[in-house]
Motif scaffolding. Structure first.
Motif, short mmCIF file in Angstrom:
data_model
loop_
_atom_site.label_atom_id
_atom_site.label_comp_id
_atom_site.label_asym_id
_atom_site.label_seq_id
_atom_site.Cartn_x
_atom_site.Cartn_y
_atom_site.Cartn_z
N ARG A 171 -42.14 75.92 35.11
CA ARG A 171 -41.11 75.07 34.51
C ARG A 171 -39.78 75.27 35.21
NH1 ARG A 171 -37.03 75.55 30.80
NH2 ARG A 171 -36.60 73.63 29.66
N PRO A 192 -36.08 74.80 34.33
CA PRO A 192 -35.21 74.51 33.18
C PRO A 192 -34.11 73.51 33.51
CG PRO A 192 -35.17 76.86 33.74
CD PRO A 192 -36.04 76.17 34.74
N GLU A 208 -35.88 70.11 33.82
CA GLU A 208 -36.69 69.88 32.62
C GLU A 208 -38.04 69.26 32.94
OE1 GLU A 208 -34.11 67.74 29.93
OE2 GLU A 208 -33.03 69.58 29.44
N SER A 250 -42.69 65.81 32.86
CA SER A 250 -41.55 66.08 31.98
C SER A 250 -41.92 67.13 30.95
CB SER A 250 -41.14 64.78 31.30
OG SER A 250 -40.20 65.03 30.29
N ASP A 251 -40.95 68.00 30.62
CA ASP A 251 -41.18 69.02 29.58
C ASP A 251 -41.77 68.40 28.31
OD1 ASP A 251 -40.36 71.30 30.85
OD2 ASP A 251 -38.40 71.36 29.90
#
Length: 64
Positions: free
Chosen positions: A30, A32, A35, A54-55
């Motif tokens: 991931r 951050p 995202e 996408s997160d």
């Protein structure tokens, strides 16, 4: 066999060049800042911007 920890230390997000976090299930990396999650398939991180998920859309190792 788990993802090599030394490899994790040198990998960076291909989009923003930021640090990546290994997800708890070790099925994705991931970013951050962006995202997004870069999937890990057969212990190989797929570090392509067009393969990032996408997160909010990440569903784990079944993501394509």
């Amino acid at each position: 066999m788990a993802l090599n920890k030394e490899l994790l230390n040198i990998l960076a997000c291909p989009e923003c060049k930021g640090e990546l976090e290994l997800l708890p299930k070790e099925d994705g990396l991931r970013c951050p800042k962006c995202e997004v999650v870069y999937p890990i398939k057969d212990e190989i991180p797929i570090m392509l911007v067009d393969q990032a998920v996408s997160d909010k859309d990440w569903t784990g190792s079944k993501a394509s």
